[in-house]
Write an enzyme that holds these catalytic residues in place. Structure first.
Site, PDB file in Angstrom:
ATOM      1  N   PHE A   1      -6.476  11.792   6.691  1.00 18.43           N
ATOM      2  CA  PHE A   1      -5.691  13.037   6.620  1.00 18.43           C
ATOM      3  C   PHE A   1      -6.274  14.144   7.474  1.00 18.43           C
ATOM      4  O   PHE A   1      -6.147  15.322   7.158  1.00 18.43           O
ATOM      5  CB  PHE A   1      -5.524  13.477   5.159  1.00 18.43           C
ATOM      6  CG  PHE A   1      -5.024  12.371   4.275  1.00 18.43           C
ATOM      7  CD1 PHE A   1      -3.745  11.863   4.452  1.00 18.43           C
ATOM      8  CD2 PHE A   1      -5.824  11.796   3.315  1.00 18.43           C
ATOM      9  CE1 PHE A   1      -3.282  10.813   3.672  1.00 18.43           C
ATOM     10  CE2 PHE A   1      -5.361  10.750   2.522  1.00 18.43           C
ATOM     11  CZ  PHE A   1      -4.091  10.262   2.706  1.00 18.43           C
TER      12      PHE A   1
ATOM     13  N   PRO B   1      12.001   2.566  10.828  1.00 19.77           N
ATOM     14  CA  PRO B   1      12.436   3.499   9.779  1.00 19.77           C
ATOM     15  C   PRO B   1      11.614   3.373   8.498  1.00 19.77           C
ATOM     16  O   PRO B   1      11.480   4.332   7.758  1.00 19.77           O
ATOM     17  CB  PRO B   1      13.900   3.098   9.528  1.00 19.77           C
ATOM     18  CG  PRO B   1      14.313   2.329  10.724  1.00 19.77           C
ATOM     19  CD  PRO B   1      13.078   1.696  11.304  1.00 19.77           C
TER      20      PRO B   1
ATOM     21  N   GLU C   1       2.916  14.544  10.454  1.00 19.53           N
ATOM     22  CA  GLU C   1       2.564  15.778   9.746  1.00 19.53           C
ATOM     23  C   GLU C   1       3.764  16.690   9.527  1.00 19.53           C
ATOM     24  O   GLU C   1       3.616  17.802   9.021  1.00 19.53           O
ATOM     25  CB  GLU C   1       1.487  16.514  10.531  1.00 19.53           C
ATOM     26  CG  GLU C   1       0.215  15.723  10.591  1.00 19.53           C
ATOM     27  CD  GLU C   1      -0.737  16.241  11.643  1.00 19.53           C
ATOM     28  OE1 GLU C   1      -1.827  16.658  11.289  1.00 19.53           O
ATOM     29  OE2 GLU C   1      -0.384  16.222  12.836  1.00 19.53           O
TER      30      GLU C   1
HETATM   31 MO1  MOS Z   1      -4.006  15.180  11.402  1.00 25.27          MO
HETATM   32  S1  MOS Z   1      -4.944  16.781  10.473  1.00 25.27           S
HETATM   33  O1  MOS Z   1      -3.948  15.757  13.009  1.00 25.27           O
HETATM   34  O2  MOS Z   1      -5.008  13.813  11.066  1.00 25.27           O
END
Ligand code: MOS
Length: 766
Positions: free
Chosen positions: A236, A649, A720
């Site tokens: 993350f 998808p 993101e």
């Molecule tokens: Mo993301 S914070 O660019 O792994």
């Protein structure tokens, strides 16, 4: 031979190619690596927040059987700071002085035969500190806001005048708290030296970054460092920077002359691999009575460590969000005695969009306009900062189709007007976008005499589905059945790849893979151009179709030959081609893309003719709030997403669901808490609460839009996107449900019930 049937796998919903390995427990994460003679390193971390190490007693630790080394700032070698990265400087190297700049700073390391010995010895190290008063508040007179080193103020028009003249204004302050990346996989490094050659298994999103960083630290050639990470275990964003513990693991192995494993504990994860810094943001909006935005002023301050730099784009998305003539966006940073921050899921944009999209919602009530209507009215038909048409933009379809799917029309605009039994019901909406990002990337593609394809690049798959979509893409471009295609990554010995970050890897790597594969087919075509024995003699790339592990003349299905046959006749084991992705808007007229087994020319509009658009989305949220208890449930989410071309998808939808889960956590649950001395209070997943399945209920994702015109692949990056705007959509739904506007995350029970609580003052004090 029968007519070829080309079934493109790209665009179809496919399971993960590595799914079986993962559920069988056969995928090897860095924490799983073990080697003969493996020793273990354990880190000792500062228990004070600011000061100096006065004394450090290691005798007792050194006396524990099995201890191979105890390393502190007193005996550590000089470790030069890692090279500048495209995303800014690396964190400071560890154990270089007696200074303590934050709680949880690494101050000593024990290396021992076994983990238990190392842990026991680490517990016996006695440190006395000279304590200073830490700087923990934005208001502390010993600190001040500094201009962000890489983010210039963005200004158009005259925002001050426009605000003064506006019919309707919203001026509000929004705050977000520190969040900490909590991948389930604990970060681990296993280091092995062989003379001056170093091999490292490391939890990272960027093998080549780790390679270069370690080469600098130890003064060796980057070619002598190999970094391996076939599976990451989640990150993350925590794996985007090369953290001090990675260098320490390599140092431990060098000193102990043994392979060494270093695993961060869950508590250490909170101080060692970055976090999302807190923000205070002031939003001032001006609008005409009929709902045209006339001014947007966005001022943000976020925290930064005492000796570090971090690119944190909180306000950079704001100027491009709406068609408004007067905009000012600026971000500053404030140095605090906090663990070094890092990047966490849509860094900056997740926080910035909370403030902007909350303020837009507030404006809709001030104007008496539907919040979708207000957004549509101020939609940026062209890039409002440059005036250039977008390379693609289906945001209006996101609003329209998302609203329809969600059933927005059933919404009573009056706050606190909708109920389901006892519960208050609220509908909220927010806009989301993500800046386009495609760093340079290389890939290599081979076809071997056994007819298999092996395509690889030193990239990573942090759980996003990189292995899967790249395998699919290579299969289509080469016309090799997907079962016969292997995609390799997670190895710095493979061609240079950027971080899997900024939602940019699918575009960067996909364009490199496509180019390598097209050029590989071209190499086969060239190989047989004057080959009398080949049915393909004299053909050109434009005239062929790839299928069934070989090449066919498009207009003559009988003229077909497999790659394996060509290699065999030419006595070659394989043909291998390396390629690099062209920067967006810079394809040459010779660029060919694979489409349904054929090869067609592609020319991107130049960057001067179009604004390279990132992904767009509209999030629709239904919350249920208990009016007595203040508990909030996100009952339902619809996200309509313009992600350009969607390669798979299923994995793309997974990315959106993951972002929504992160957004629910950010909005309602997640908060990294420190006490008044700067010591961390949340050091486990019991105290730091993330969204679990029970919190993520009915989630519906729909994809709209077209392939983006700026790159041959046409993707936009959706990793993101979903966390962006999600916290605002939830806050807006909570307001609609309750009539209470919560401008500080996380939206707690106390805030919803309107009680003053200590957490309401966050984050002016940490
Ligand atoms: Mo993301 S914070 O660019 O792994």
């Amino acid at each position: 031979m029968s007519t070829a049937t080309i079934v493109d796998v790209v665009g179809t919903a496919r399971d993960r190619v590595d799914g079986r390995l993962k559920v069988m427990g056969a995928a090897t994460y860095p924490i799983d690596v073990t080697l003969p003679g493996l020793a273990h390193a354990v880190l000792v971390q500062s228990t004070v927040t600011s000061g100096r190490i006065r004394q450090i007693a290691v005798d007792a630790a050194e006396g524990i059987p099995g201890v191979l080394a105890v390393i502190t700032h007193l005996n550590a070698p000089t470790l030069p700071r890692a090279p500048m990265t495209p995303l800014g400087p690396s964190p400071m190297p560890p154990l270089q002085s007696d200074a303590v700049l934050h709680y949880g700073q690494h101050v000593a390391m024990v290396v021992a035969e076994t983990l238990v010995q190392a842990q026991e010895a680490a517990a016996l190290i006695e440190i006395t500190y000279q304590r200073d008063t830490p700087v923990l508040s934005f208001d502390d007179p010993r600190t001040s806001a500094v201009s962000h080193p890489w983010i210039p103020d963005q200004v158009r028009g005259d925002v001050t005048r426009a605000l003064a003249a506006a019919d309707v204004k919203v001026v509000a302050t929004y705050t977000t708290v520190e969040n900490t990346n909590n991948p389930i996989g604990l970060f681990a490094t296993v280091a092995v030296w062989d003379g001056d050659a170093l091999t490292v298994h490391d939890t990272t999103q960027w093998p080549h970054g780790v390679r270069d960083s370690l080469a600098t630290a130890f003064g060796i050639d980057p070619g002598g460092v190999r970094v391996l990470v076939p599976f990451v275990g989640g990150a993350f964003g925590a794996g985007l920077r090369v953290w001090p513990h990675v260098t320490l693991a390599a140092l431990a192995a060098r000193v102990a002359k043994r392979p060494v494993k270093l695993v961060l504990t869950r508590a250490q994860m909170f101080t060692s691999v970055g976090h999302r810094p807190n923000t205070i943001q002031q939003l001032s909006l001006g609008a005409s009575r009929d709902g045209r935005l006339t001014a947007v002023d966005h001022v943000a301050a976020s925290s930064i460590g005492m000796a570090d730099e971090l690119l944190n784009p909180i306000t950079t998305g704001t100027p491009e969000s709406y068609a408004c003539p007067n905009v000012s966006a600026r971000a500053t940073q404030v140095r605090l005695s906090i663990p070094t921050p890092g990047w966490m899921r849509a860094p900056g944009e997740a926080e910035g969009s909370f403030a902007l999209e909350s303020a837009i919602d507030e404006l809709s009530y001030a104007l008496g306009l539907d919040p979708i209507e207000l957004r549509v009215k101020n939609h940026a038909k062209v890039n409002p900062q440059t005036g250039l048409p977008w390379s693609s933009n289906a945001l209006l379809d996101c609003y329209r189709q998302g609203a329809e799917r969600f059933g927005w029309a059933a919404r009573n605009p009056k706050p606190r007007s909708m109920r389901k039994g006892h519960l208050l019901v609220g509908y909220g909406v927010a806009r989301a976008s993500l800046t386009a990002y495609q760093p340079p990337c290389k890939a290599v593609a081979s076809i071997r005499r056994d007819g298999t394809a092996f395509v690889r690049s030193g990239a990573t798959d942090i759980g996003t589905g990189t292995y899967t979509v790249m395998t699919m893409l290579a299969a289509d471009c080469l016309g090799v059945p997907i079962e016969r295609v292997r995609f390799g990554l997670g190895d710095s010995a493979m061609p240079n790849a950027p971080q899997e970050g900024g939602s940019g890897l699918t575009g960067a790597l996909g364009n490199a893979v496509q180019t390598a594969c097209v050029n590989l087919v071209r190499a086969f075509v060239n190989r047989v151009s004057d080959d009398e024995a080949s049915p393909l003699k004299g053909c050109r790339l434009e005239a062929v179709t790839v299928r069934d592990g070989g090449i066919q003349i498009t207009d003559d299905p009988a003229r077909f030959e497999t790659y394996a046959d060509i290699l065999t006749r030419h006595r070659l084991d394989e043909i291998t081609i390396e390629a690099e992705s062209a920067p967006p808007g810079e394809t040459s007229s010779a660029t060919m893309i694979a489409s349904a087994g054929r090869f067609v020319p592609f020319t991107a509009p130049s960057t001067g003719a179009r604004a390279h658009a990132g992904a767009f989305a509209a999030h629709f949220v239904e919350v249920h709030v208990d009016p007595d208890l203040g508990t909030i449930r996100v009952a339902r989410v619809v996200s309509a997403v313009d992600g350009g071309r969607i390669l798979n998808p299923k994995t793309a939808r997974n990315q959106i669901i993951g972002g929504i889960a992160g957004g629910i956590g950010m909005a309602l649950l997640e908060e990294t808490v420190s006490d008044r001395t700067g010591r961390l209070a949340t050091t486990s997943l019991a105290e730091y609460v993330v969204a679990v399945n029970a919190d993520v209920r009915d989630v519906d994702v729909l994809f709209v839009g077209q392939p983006d015109s700026m790159t041959p692949l046409g993707t936009k990056g959706v990793g993101e996107l979903a966390i962006t705007g999600m916290a605002a959509a939830i806050a807006n739904a909570v307001y609609h449900a309750t009539g209470t506007r919560v401008r500080s995350l996380p939206i707690s029970i106390e805030k919803v019930l309107g009680h003053k609580s200590s957490s309401m003052q966050a984050p002016s004090t940490r």
